[in-house]
Design a protein around this motif. Structure first.
Motif, PDB file in Angstrom:
ATOM      1  N   TRP A   1       4.288   2.216  -8.763  1.00 18.57           N
ATOM      2  CA  TRP A   1       4.657   1.308  -9.851  1.00 18.57           C
ATOM      3  C   TRP A   1       3.576   1.251 -10.936  1.00 18.57           C
ATOM      4  CZ3 TRP A   1       6.864  -3.725  -7.140  1.00 18.57           C
ATOM      5  CH2 TRP A   1       8.050  -3.372  -6.457  1.00 18.57           C
TER       6      TRP A   1
ATOM      7  N   GLU B   1       3.333   4.835  -2.231  1.00 18.28           N
ATOM      8  CA  GLU B   1       4.561   4.519  -1.488  1.00 18.28           C
ATOM      9  C   GLU B   1       5.306   5.785  -1.059  1.00 18.28           C
ATOM     10  OE1 GLU B   1       3.644   3.230  -4.339  1.00 18.28           O
ATOM     11  OE2 GLU B   1       3.893   1.055  -4.406  1.00 18.28           O
TER      12      GLU B   1
ATOM     13  N   CYS C   1       2.351  -4.105   5.108  1.00 21.17           N
ATOM     14  CA  CYS C   1       3.228  -3.089   4.502  1.00 21.17           C
ATOM     15  C   CYS C   1       3.154  -1.746   5.260  1.00 21.17           C
ATOM     16  CB  CYS C   1       2.790  -2.895   3.056  1.00 21.17           C
ATOM     17  SG  CYS C   1       3.512  -1.465   2.271  1.00 21.17           S
TER      18      CYS C   1
ATOM     19  N   TYR D   1       4.144   1.280   4.377  1.00 23.58           N
ATOM     20  CA  TYR D   1       3.650   2.407   3.570  1.00 23.58           C
ATOM     21  C   TYR D   1       2.120   2.373   3.533  1.00 23.58           C
ATOM     22  CZ  TYR D   1       8.336   3.034   1.467  1.00 23.58           C
ATOM     23  OH  TYR D   1       9.668   3.258   1.240  1.00 23.58           O
TER      24      TYR D   1
ATOM     25  N   CYS E   1       3.213  -7.288  -5.884  1.00 21.77           N
ATOM     26  CA  CYS E   1       3.392  -7.705  -4.497  1.00 21.77           C
ATOM     27  C   CYS E   1       2.004  -8.030  -3.956  1.00 21.77           C
ATOM     28  CB  CYS E   1       4.028  -6.539  -3.755  1.00 21.77           C
ATOM     29  SG  CYS E   1       3.501  -6.331  -2.082  1.00 21.77           S
TER      30      CYS E   1
ATOM     31  N   THR F   1       0.555  -7.104  -1.585  1.00 18.98           N
ATOM     32  CA  THR F   1      -0.081  -5.953  -0.933  1.00 18.98           C
ATOM     33  C   THR F   1      -0.827  -5.048  -1.911  1.00 18.98           C
ATOM     34  OG1 THR F   1       1.596  -5.906   0.780  1.00 18.98           O
ATOM     35  CG2 THR F   1       0.449  -3.849   0.378  1.00 18.98           C
ATOM     36  N   HIS F   2      -0.266  -4.887  -3.113  1.00 20.83           N
ATOM     37  CA  HIS F   2      -0.715  -3.804  -3.990  1.00 20.83           C
ATOM     38  C   HIS F   2      -2.219  -3.689  -4.226  1.00 20.83           C
ATOM     39  CE1 HIS F   2       3.565  -3.526  -5.465  1.00 20.83           C
ATOM     40  NE2 HIS F   2       3.251  -2.317  -5.048  1.00 20.83           N
TER      41      HIS F   2
ATOM     42  N   TRP G   1      -4.245  -3.006  -1.118  1.00 20.21           N
ATOM     43  CA  TRP G   1      -4.036  -1.620  -0.654  1.00 20.21           C
ATOM     44  C   TRP G   1      -5.173  -0.738  -1.151  1.00 20.21           C
ATOM     45  CZ3 TRP G   1       1.462   0.829  -0.605  1.00 20.21           C
ATOM     46  CH2 TRP G   1       1.383   2.207  -0.335  1.00 20.21           C
TER      47      TRP G   1
ATOM     48  N   CYS H   1       8.199  -4.296   4.612  1.00 21.71           N
ATOM     49  CA  CYS H   1       7.893  -4.612   3.218  1.00 21.71           C
ATOM     50  C   CYS H   1       8.195  -6.071   2.939  1.00 21.71           C
ATOM     51  CB  CYS H   1       8.730  -3.716   2.298  1.00 21.71           C
ATOM     52  SG  CYS H   1       8.711  -4.238   0.578  1.00 21.71           S
ATOM     53  N   GLU H   2       7.137  -6.799   2.700  1.00 17.72           N
ATOM     54  CA  GLU H   2       7.312  -8.247   2.474  1.00 17.72           C
ATOM     55  C   GLU H   2       8.071  -8.524   1.193  1.00 17.72           C
ATOM     56  OE1 GLU H   2       3.721 -10.493   2.515  1.00 17.72           O
ATOM     57  OE2 GLU H   2       3.192  -9.795   4.509  1.00 17.72           O
ATOM     58  N   LEU H   3       7.730  -7.782   0.168  1.00 19.22           N
ATOM     59  CA  LEU H   3       8.273  -8.120  -1.149  1.00 19.22           C
ATOM     60  C   LEU H   3       9.781  -7.875  -1.231  1.00 19.22           C
ATOM     61  CD1 LEU H   3       7.353  -9.099  -3.924  1.00 19.22           C
ATOM     62  CD2 LEU H   3       7.209  -6.740  -4.623  1.00 19.22           C
ATOM     63  N   TRP H   4      10.185  -6.703  -0.791  1.00 21.70           N
ATOM     64  CA  TRP H   4      11.607  -6.379  -0.916  1.00 21.70           C
ATOM     65  C   TRP H   4      12.468  -7.183   0.035  1.00 21.70           C
ATOM     66  CZ3 TRP H   4      14.518  -2.853  -3.862  1.00 21.70           C
ATOM     67  CH2 TRP H   4      13.778  -2.261  -4.882  1.00 21.70           C
TER      68      TRP H   4
ATOM     69  N   MET I   1      10.765   0.365   7.476  1.00 18.57           N
ATOM     70  CA  MET I   1      10.875   1.587   6.672  1.00 18.57           C
ATOM     71  C   MET I   1       9.857   2.652   7.085  1.00 18.57           C
ATOM     72  SD  MET I   1       9.075   0.096   3.270  1.00 18.57           S
ATOM     73  CE  MET I   1       7.348  -0.391   3.328  1.00 18.57           C
TER      74      MET I   1
HETATM   75  S1  SF4 Z   1       6.492  -3.976  -2.417  1.00 16.22           S
HETATM   76 FE1  SF4 Z   1       6.708  -3.573  -0.213  1.00 16.22          FE
HETATM   77  S2  SF4 Z   1       6.363  -1.375  -0.038  1.00 16.22           S
HETATM   78 FE2  SF4 Z   1       5.532  -2.028  -2.018  1.00 16.22          FE
HETATM   79  S3  SF4 Z   1       3.394  -2.483  -1.616  1.00 16.22           S
HETATM   80 FE3  SF4 Z   1       4.536  -4.396  -1.438  1.00 16.22          FE
HETATM   81  S4  SF4 Z   1       4.969  -4.579   0.784  1.00 16.22           S
HETATM   82 FE4  SF4 Z   1       4.422  -2.424   0.361  1.00 16.22          FE
END
Ligand code: SF4
Lengths: 443, 260
Positions: A41, A60, A90, A92, A128, A130-131, A134, A387-390, A415
């Motif tokens: 993203w 991802e 997450c 990924y 999110c 996580t981003h 990460w 994936c928490e966000l989705w 996933m």
């Molecule tokens: S949106 Fe989902 S897949 Fe993407 S970084 Fe956040 S938790 Fe991971």
């Protein structure tokens, strides 16, 4: 009489690009090129201004590829868990971290290379929770790689205003200066302008291709779409990606005209929502082979890779129509600022996956309208623990759809963690769902 | 025409023999054991004997349950959801929400006015909402299944159980016993906790009256009371047949009317 099916002519081109993508990143340093890593993203056109030899690795899709190769994934996940990463993070990200921690890099065909190629810098976005983490932790694992995260959490597109765009543009301006410093390269605004235009063209072309799947029979099924949409997440600002989508658009258009479908027997159409269980894409095959059921689209593949008008100005209805390119919008990109302004606006406003994170209502409208527009008989939702966000509004959306007369099935999984999927029970859910709708198994 | 419905669950195997007018001619329930195939042959034989019939009299056999693949002699199979929904509607036509708590999993099914499944939700990833959880708890409390249910009715106060997982619940029960909490209160806490988890699954659906509770745990009076309390509404159990027999009835009905 069955529907005519035939393989995609441009299939090999997409496959080749993906192979080259991972290899180019790997081999970049041999020619003094630059490599950067970040979320799919991230504002991909921005590092493009550093030169024509700048190669990204987006996290991802890399995590999804790793998950697809189950054996690699298991080793990566266990490696990072031994370092203390929790299993509910997450999926990924854990595959990515595990890969870095094992010091093993995976190519698109599953070949493993040692060592993991370190990026010159990490450049990501933050929406999110996580981003940003990460790449901060990845940087640590890599022994200290410079990292920059752009905060984009300014609210949904229909409430966008100049001030919010400006907030993101300024961060991108700073990012360019930062990139010049960490790479020692002089920035080229002409390359940026081209990359921004390419980004818009790739994404709107993918939206137009997705729209063609509203036809019956559907010219594409989702497993093929996984291979197509991912280009927008690998390097959408690349001219070659635009060319791939132009070719694909023509081919899908001609399939529609000639009545070529994805399945010989399209008995049932459905859409999906979240990222699929990558190690178990056989869920789709099971549906196709047993029920003639074709997935005609998903919030994930359409929402991540394509650019759509999205919520109307009142925030009431979702519109699945392709967003305009700068040309179509009559917007002239002539310098760094106008380029950054467009890419910020375009992503904040038209990237579907950046809209529904802000409200259940948006996700409900988006999903409902997808079922209607793609003439789906049902939606099959993945309660994805990876994936928490989705996953945030999945059950609220499910409830809303059921109340509005749409058939919904849900199955649990992850996933990108092969340990969290129960194949037999998932097939059992599918059978129960199909039987409850009176859909016969194909003989 | 005479048919059989057979439901091979992880704990019990059940067979229903039914005629074309949907009269139940006999039924048998037995522990599944380790050899599912052998068990299903045996229970089917016993049910036929009870009905005074021979194997050749059967026109069709439909299997359901997690062990349905171990019934090689079945002519067709039907999923647990459809079987439970059909059986539930048969025994209580006013049922609109069916909650089944079996040994290994629980599920909730929403039925329309004609008994068709309109929606369903499954919990299958954890034993905490299922009968095997109760089996474990009964062992720790050293009571019989009947005592376990009755005990809950004698509780004078509600104490919460926080553990989500059987493994942790065990240590929570042990520590409550060590703190001299009466078994009645522990029993109620366990029943409330299971009801909570089962209801969380059912809430994925629109819970409409009548709510019918089926599966082995519907024999437990303590659980029925907890379900009523937590749901805040009446909960029914089948009157004429054991609650764990319902999916086998549904399988037999599927044999009469066709699987779909
Ligand atoms: S949106 Fe989902 S897949 Fe993407 S970084 Fe956040 S938790 Fe991971």
């Amino acid at each position: 009489m069955g529907v005519r099916v035939r393989p995609f002519e441009c299939w090999d081109d997409f496959k080749r690009y993906r192979m080259e993508y991972y290899r180019n990143y790997l081999e970049a340093k041999e020619n003094g090129s630059i490599r950067w890593a970040g979320s799919a993203w991230a504002f991909d056109p921005v590092p493009a201004g550093l030169g024509e030899d700048v190669y990204p690795l987006t996290g991802e899709p890399y995590g999804a590829t790793a998950a697809f190769f189950r054996d690699f994934s298991m080793r990566a996940l266990e490696t990072i868990e031994r370092k203390g990463a929790a299993r509910d993070l997450c999926g990924y990200m854990r595959n990515y971290w595990g890969s870095v921690a094992m010091d093993r890099y995976l190519l698109a065909d599953g070949a493993e290379i040692e060592p993991f190629p370190k990026p010159d810098f990490n450049f990501t976005i933050h929406i999110c929770c996580t981003h940003a983490k990460w790449y901060h932790y990845a940087a640590e694992l890599e022994g200290g790689v410079p990292t920059y995260a752009v905060d984009i959490s300014v609210g949904p597109g229909y409430l966008l205003n100049d001030k919010k765009i400006e907030y993101v543009v300024r961060q991108l301006e700073d990012a360019i200066q930062w990139m010049e410093k960490v790479t020692g390269r002089e920035y080229d605004d002409e390359l940026l302008i081209r990359a921004v235009e390419n980004e818009a063209r790739s994404m709107t072309l993918w939206s137009k291709i997705c729209k063609l799947n509203q036809n019956t029979p559907a010219p594409m099924e989702e497993k093929s779409m996984f291979s197509f949409y991912v280009m927008t997440l690998l390097r959408r600002s690349d001219e070659k990606v635009v060319k791939l989508y132009e070719k694909l658009y023509k081919e899908v258009e001609s399939r529609v005209k000639r009545g070529i479908g994805a399945l010989t027997q399209e008995q049932f159409r459905f859409v999906t929502d979240n990222p699929p269980p990558w190690p178990f894409l056989k869920v789709y095959r099971y549906l196709e082979e047993n029920y003639g059921a074709v997935s005609v689209g998903s919030i994930y593949t359409f929402g991540l890779g394509a650019a759509w008008l999205g919520m109307d100005e009142k925030g009431e209805n979702w519109i699945w129509e392709p967003a305009p390119t700068p040309e179509e919008a009559g917007y002239e990109i002539h310098d760094r600022r106008s380029a950054l302004w467009w890419t910020a606006m375009f992503n904040l406003k038209y990237r579907a996956s950046w809209q529904h994170e802000y409200s259940h209502w948006i996700r409900k409208q988006e999903t409902y309208q997808m079922v209607k527009d793609w003439k789906a008989d049902a939606i099959i939702m993945h309660l994805n623990r990876g994936c928490e966000l989705w996953n945030m509004s999945t059950l609220e959306v499910r409830d809303y759809l059921v109340r509005n007369g749409i058939s919904v099935a849900t199955y649990e999984g992850n996933m990108a963690d092969p340990r969290e999927f129960d194949e037999a029970r998932t097939f059992n859910v599918i059978d129960s769902f199909m039987q409850s709708l009176g859909i016969e198994k194909l003989t | 025409m005479v048919v059989a419905g057979i439901d091979v669950g992880s704990k019990m195997a059940k067979v229903v023999i039914m005629d074309a007018d949907r009269n139940i001619l006999s039924y048998v329930m037995a522990r599944t054991g380790t050899d599912h195939r052998e068990t299903s042959e045996t229970v089917l034989g016993e049910a036929l004997e009870k009905a005074g019939l021979k194997r050749d009299d059967l026109e069709k056999i439909v299997a359901t349950g997690f062990g349905k693949i171990s019934v090689p002699f079945a002519d067709d199979e039907v999923t647990q959801v459809i079987a439970a929904g059909r059986g539930a509607y048969f025994v209580r036509p006013s049922a609109r929400t069916v909650i089944e708590v079996g040994a290994e999993e629980s599920r909730a099914i929403s039925l329309d006015e004609n008994g068709n499944v309109r929606d369903f939700a499954l919990a299958d990833k954890c034993a905490a909402g299922a009968g095997s959880f109760v089996d474990a708890m009964i062992r720790y409390l050293e009571v019989t299944p009947e005592e376990f249910g009755q005990l809950a009715l004698q509780a004078t106060r509600a104490i919460p159980m926080n553990a989500q997982c059987v493994v942790f619940a065990e240590s929570e029960v042990v520590s409550l016993l060590h703190s001299n909490v009466p078994k009645a209160e522990i029993s109620r806490a366990i029943h409330d906790a299971i009801a909570d988890r089962v209801i969380a699954i059912a809430r994925r659906l629109d819970i409409r009256d009548d709510v019918l509770l089926i599966g082995g745990l519907a024999n437990d009076i303590g659980f029925i009371e907890s379900m009523k309390r937590e749901l805040g509404k009446e909960v029914y159990v089948p009157e004429d047949y054991p609650p764990e027999l319902i999916p086998a009835i549904g399988a037999a009905l599927s044999a009469v009317q066709g699987v779909r």
